[in-house]
Design a protein around this motif. Structure first.
Motif, PDB file in Angstrom:
ATOM      1  N   ARG A   1      46.753  51.677  43.698  1.00 20.17           N
ATOM      2  CA  ARG A   1      45.482  52.187  42.902  1.00 20.17           C
ATOM      3  C   ARG A   1      45.327  51.537  41.763  1.00 20.17           C
ATOM      4  O   ARG A   1      44.148  51.235  41.473  1.00 20.17           O
ATOM      5  N   GLY A   2      46.315  51.098  41.103  1.00 23.76           N
ATOM      6  CA  GLY A   2      46.196  50.029  39.856  1.00 23.76           C
ATOM      7  C   GLY A   2      45.402  48.851  40.067  1.00 23.76           C
ATOM      8  O   GLY A   2      44.501  48.394  39.398  1.00 23.76           O
ATOM      9  N   ILE A   3      45.619  48.271  41.310  1.00 28.44           N
ATOM     10  CA  ILE A   3      44.958  46.703  41.786  1.00 28.44           C
ATOM     11  C   ILE A   3      43.401  47.344  42.076  1.00 28.44           C
ATOM     12  O   ILE A   3      42.521  46.689  41.919  1.00 28.44           O
ATOM     13  N   LEU A   4      43.188  48.251  42.683  1.00 28.53           N
ATOM     14  CA  LEU A   4      41.951  49.062  43.053  1.00 28.53           C
ATOM     15  C   LEU A   4      40.912  49.011  41.896  1.00 28.53           C
ATOM     16  O   LEU A   4      39.808  48.853  41.937  1.00 28.53           O
TER      17      LEU A   4
ATOM     18  N   PRO B   1      41.714  46.360  32.551  1.00 27.90           N
ATOM     19  CA  PRO B   1      41.811  47.829  31.843  1.00 27.90           C
ATOM     20  C   PRO B   1      42.907  48.356  31.606  1.00 27.90           C
ATOM     21  O   PRO B   1      43.900  48.333  32.508  1.00 27.90           O
ATOM     22  N   GLN B   2      43.296  49.105  30.768  1.00 30.52           N
ATOM     23  CA  GLN B   2      44.680  49.746  30.161  1.00 30.52           C
ATOM     24  C   GLN B   2      44.921  50.659  31.411  1.00 30.52           C
ATOM     25  O   GLN B   2      46.174  50.842  31.611  1.00 30.52           O
ATOM     26  N   TYR B   3      43.953  51.489  31.939  1.00 31.49           N
ATOM     27  CA  TYR B   3      44.201  52.283  32.971  1.00 31.49           C
ATOM     28  C   TYR B   3      44.884  51.484  34.261  1.00 31.49           C
ATOM     29  O   TYR B   3      46.030  52.135  34.865  1.00 31.49           O
ATOM     30  N   SER B   4      44.466  50.535  34.864  1.00 28.16           N
ATOM     31  CA  SER B   4      45.116  49.533  35.737  1.00 28.16           C
ATOM     32  C   SER B   4      46.491  49.023  35.279  1.00 28.16           C
ATOM     33  O   SER B   4      47.368  49.019  36.062  1.00 28.16           O
TER      34      SER B   4
END
Length: 227
Positions: A219-222, A169-172
């Motif tokens: 946070r990105g990995i989560l 996902p772009q957010y990640s």
């Protein structure tokens, strides 16, 4: 928003408070208190991910915990680099291992096509790494080879973070890639401060960018498995 997605957000105020406390303690030169405040930053991230990241499964979950552990170890060693250069080398090696694990973790989610953007980012990273090295090389002494290797690995880690574009996902993607860039910024300031010139407010800049990097990556990995 699901419960699983809401839970990690509650951690941010706690993490921010721990970072601010360490920045304050470091700014007043209280080395005794820093033995508690600095390790707490990565320890809190480790616990945070250990609790919230179980759903990611293998190998993501153990790889991320390993990277955070080596980062914590690096923090511990670098607290004593003023006593002996051996502690600095041990810290360098610990962070090198952390970056290797991060790179492996990011490469697992790589987007196979090598786009123009990929080659553009690769070129920028190589040019930046070369520029930084030539700025600090005169002060490296016997550490030239280890630092070259370290710079190459952290740039590879950042490239691996960019390689996730389109497969998560772009957010990640945004969180992890910006985290990698903040990591480069933190290590660059540390290297310039140690081997070239005294950087004003170096403690605030190094720890501020470092803590930001680690949080963004974690946070990105989560959220990388979120739809």
């Amino acid at each position: 928003m699901s419960k699983a997605n809401r839970k990690p957000i509650y951690f941010l105020p706690i993490f921010t408070l721990l970072v601010l406390i360490d920045l304050y303690v470091g700014s007043i030169g209280d080395d005794v208190m820093r033995h508690f405040t600095k390790p707490l930053i990565l320890f809190s991230l480790f616990v945070y991910f250990a609790i919230n990241g179980r759903r990611l499964g293998k190998p993501t979950y153990p790889l991320m915990l390993t990277a955070l552990f080596f980062s914590w170890l690096g923090d511990a060693f670098l607290m004593y680099d003023g006593i002996s250069s051996n502690y600095f080398v041990a810290g360098l090696l610990s962070f090198l291992l952390a970056h290797v694990v991060y790179a492996i973790l990011f490469f697992r989610k790589r987007n196979m096509p090598f786009s123009r953007a990929f080659w553009f980012v690769l070129t920028l990273l190589v040019l930046y790494g070369a520029f930084l090295f030539f700025q600090i090389q005169a002060g490296l002494g016997a550490l030239k080879i280890p630092v070259i290797f370290y710079v190459a690995i952290i740039l590879l880690m950042a490239l691996a973070a960019f390689g996730r574009k389109g497969s998560v996902p772009q957010y990640s993607f945004n969180l992890v890639f910006w985290g990698a860039l903040f990591f480069i910024a933190s290590d660059s300031i540390l290297a310039i401060n140690k081997f070239l010139i005294d950087v004003p407010y170096s403690h605030l800049l190094i720890m501020g960018t470092y803590a930001t990097a680690q949080y963004l990556i974690t946070r990105g990995i989560l959220v990388q498995e979120n739809p």
